[in-house]
Motif scaffolding. Structure first.
Motif, PDB file in Angstrom:
ATOM      1  N   PRO A 121       0.834  -1.202   0.000  1.00 46.11           N
ATOM      2  CA  PRO A 121       0.000   0.000   0.000  1.00 46.11           C
ATOM      3  C   PRO A 121       0.870   1.254   0.000  1.00 46.11           C
ATOM      4  O   PRO A 121       1.911   1.310   0.669  1.00 46.11           O
ATOM      5  N   SER A 122       0.454   2.267  -0.726  1.00 43.57           N
ATOM      6  CA  SER A 122       1.256   3.482  -0.842  1.00 43.57           C
ATOM      7  C   SER A 122       1.407   4.214   0.484  1.00 43.57           C
ATOM      8  O   SER A 122       2.291   5.060   0.638  1.00 43.57           O
ATOM      9  N   ALA A 123       0.557   3.878   1.475  1.00 37.03           N
ATOM     10  CA  ALA A 123       0.671   4.529   2.788  1.00 37.03           C
ATOM     11  C   ALA A 123       2.000   4.201   3.460  1.00 37.03           C
ATOM     12  O   ALA A 123       2.527   5.016   4.232  1.00 37.03           O
ATOM     13  N   VAL A 124       2.563   3.026   3.171  1.00 36.77           N
ATOM     14  CA  VAL A 124       3.830   2.642   3.801  1.00 36.77           C
ATOM     15  C   VAL A 124       4.997   3.431   3.208  1.00 36.77           C
ATOM     16  O   VAL A 124       5.784   4.030   3.956  1.00 36.77           O
ATOM     17  N   PRO A 125       5.169   3.482   1.875  1.00 34.94           N
ATOM     18  CA  PRO A 125       6.197   4.378   1.332  1.00 34.94           C
ATOM     19  C   PRO A 125       5.966   5.842   1.706  1.00 34.94           C
ATOM     20  O   PRO A 125       6.932   6.595   1.874  1.00 34.94           O
ATOM     21  N   ALA A 126       4.701   6.250   1.842  1.00 30.52           N
ATOM     22  CA  ALA A 126       4.420   7.633   2.246  1.00 30.52           C
ATOM     23  C   ALA A 126       4.952   7.895   3.653  1.00 30.52           C
ATOM     24  O   ALA A 126       5.513   8.965   3.935  1.00 30.52           O
ATOM     25  N   ALA A 127       4.792   6.916   4.541  1.00 28.37           N
ATOM     26  CA  ALA A 127       5.310   7.079   5.905  1.00 28.37           C
ATOM     27  C   ALA A 127       6.835   7.143   5.904  1.00 28.37           C
ATOM     28  O   ALA A 127       7.437   7.948   6.619  1.00 28.37           O
ATOM     29  N   LEU A 128       7.469   6.298   5.082  1.00 27.05           N
ATOM     30  CA  LEU A 128       8.936   6.336   4.984  1.00 27.05           C
ATOM     31  C   LEU A 128       9.401   7.675   4.421  1.00 27.05           C
ATOM     32  O   LEU A 128      10.385   8.259   4.883  1.00 27.05           O
ATOM     33  N   MET A 129       8.664   8.179   3.433  1.00 24.77           N
ATOM     34  CA  MET A 129       9.013   9.467   2.832  1.00 24.77           C
ATOM     35  C   MET A 129       8.827  10.595   3.846  1.00 24.77           C
ATOM     36  O   MET A 129       9.671  11.510   3.952  1.00 24.77           O
ATOM     37  N   ALA A 130       7.763  10.529   4.622  1.00 26.30           N
ATOM     38  CA  ALA A 130       7.526  11.551   5.641  1.00 26.30           C
ATOM     39  C   ALA A 130       8.614  11.523   6.708  1.00 26.30           C
ATOM     40  O   ALA A 130       9.085  12.576   7.162  1.00 26.30           O
TER      41      ALA A 130
END
Length: 273
Positions: A86-95
């Motif tokens: 899910p894109s939420a996981v890369p989004a959290a890493l990016m954040a």
């Protein structure tokens, strides 16, 4: 969680957009773990270029900027596109990368909170097979724990980092060696595991010596146990068959190597600089 400021909401939107694009690239790549993290860094840099917080100081020194993104990654919803992760996981890493590399200086409490988020993100990335991305998360967590001098947490993340690096290797000798290092001593972070292997080695050598024959059972057991730490001399083995004498020589060398490694790892753990 509290109301999100317009600035944070705007940056979060940009992070989600870049994360979605990056997730699509990951899913489309036939060998995602062979792909460099350079593309991910490009997306992070694009967000950082526009990341201009209102002030150099944060109003609350015990909170993070993007807790809502980290919360969404803990229980992510499946994306409509059907991506593997899910894109939420890369989004959290990016954040987390934006907070880690951004202009705002982190307090000791924020270091701990961000390290915990990195650690949780790394575990999620490991579960979906993105080992090199997980390694990045665990490496960042180690650095933050080190700043706070939290040795136990740093070692825990070091173990996770070593495992992620091993999983990221192509199948072959290096990966097998890494797996062996984990099972023997937890990549050096769990020296006590080596004691279990020491006991197993003594049992194996003693059992093989009994099968090969020689002295009485009690004498063979005694030599098998003590020979691991104190090699028997010529007078102790002169009545033994040649195969048993050779076996005890191998046991002595194995014991010397095993105990040397054990004490080296123990000293590193107890008296780390």
């Amino acid at each position: 969680m509290g109301e999100i400021s317009p600035f944070v909401a705007s940056v979060s939107t940009r992070i989600a957009r870049h994360a979605a694009a990056y997730t699509a690239e990951l899913d489309a790549d036939a060998h995602p773990e062979r792909m460099s993290l350079d593309t991910f860094a490009v997306h992070v840099e694009a967000v950082l270029d526009d990341y201009d917080p209102p002030s150099a100081r944060r109003r609350h020194s015990d909170t993070l900027v993007f807790p809502h993104l980290y919360g969404a990654a803990r229980d992510p919803r499946p994306d409509e596109e059907g991506w593997r992760v899910p894109s939420a996981v890369p989004a959290a890493l990016m954040a987390a990368e934006v907070e880690f590399r951004g202009p705002l200086r982190l307090s000791a409490r924020q270091n701990t909170l961000l390290a915990e988020e990195y650690e949780a993100i790394g575990a999620q990335l490991s579960e979906v097979g993105l080992a090199t991305h997980a390694a990045l998360a665990f490496r960042r967590a180690m650095a933050l724990y080190r700043v706070n001098e939290d040795d136990e947490a740093e070692d825990r993340c070091g173990l996770h980092l070593a495992r992620a690096n091993t999983r990221g290797l192509p199948h072959g000798l290096r990966r097998w060696a890494g797996q062996a290092s984990y099972f023997l001593c937890g990549h050096g972070y769990r020296p006590s595991w080596l004691l279990g292997w020491v006991i197993l080695q003594m049992l194996v050598f003693t059992g093989v010596a009994l099968l090969l024959g020689g002295k009485a059972v009690d004498d063979t057991v005694y030599m098998g146990v003590t020979g691991f730490l104190n090699p028997p001399g010529p007078g102790d083995t002169q009545e033994l068959p040649g195969a048993v004498r050779t076996l005890f020589v191998v046991e002595a060398w194995t014991g010397a190597v095993s105990m040397s490694v054990f004490f080296a790892l123990l000293v590193r753990k107890w008296f780390r600089m």
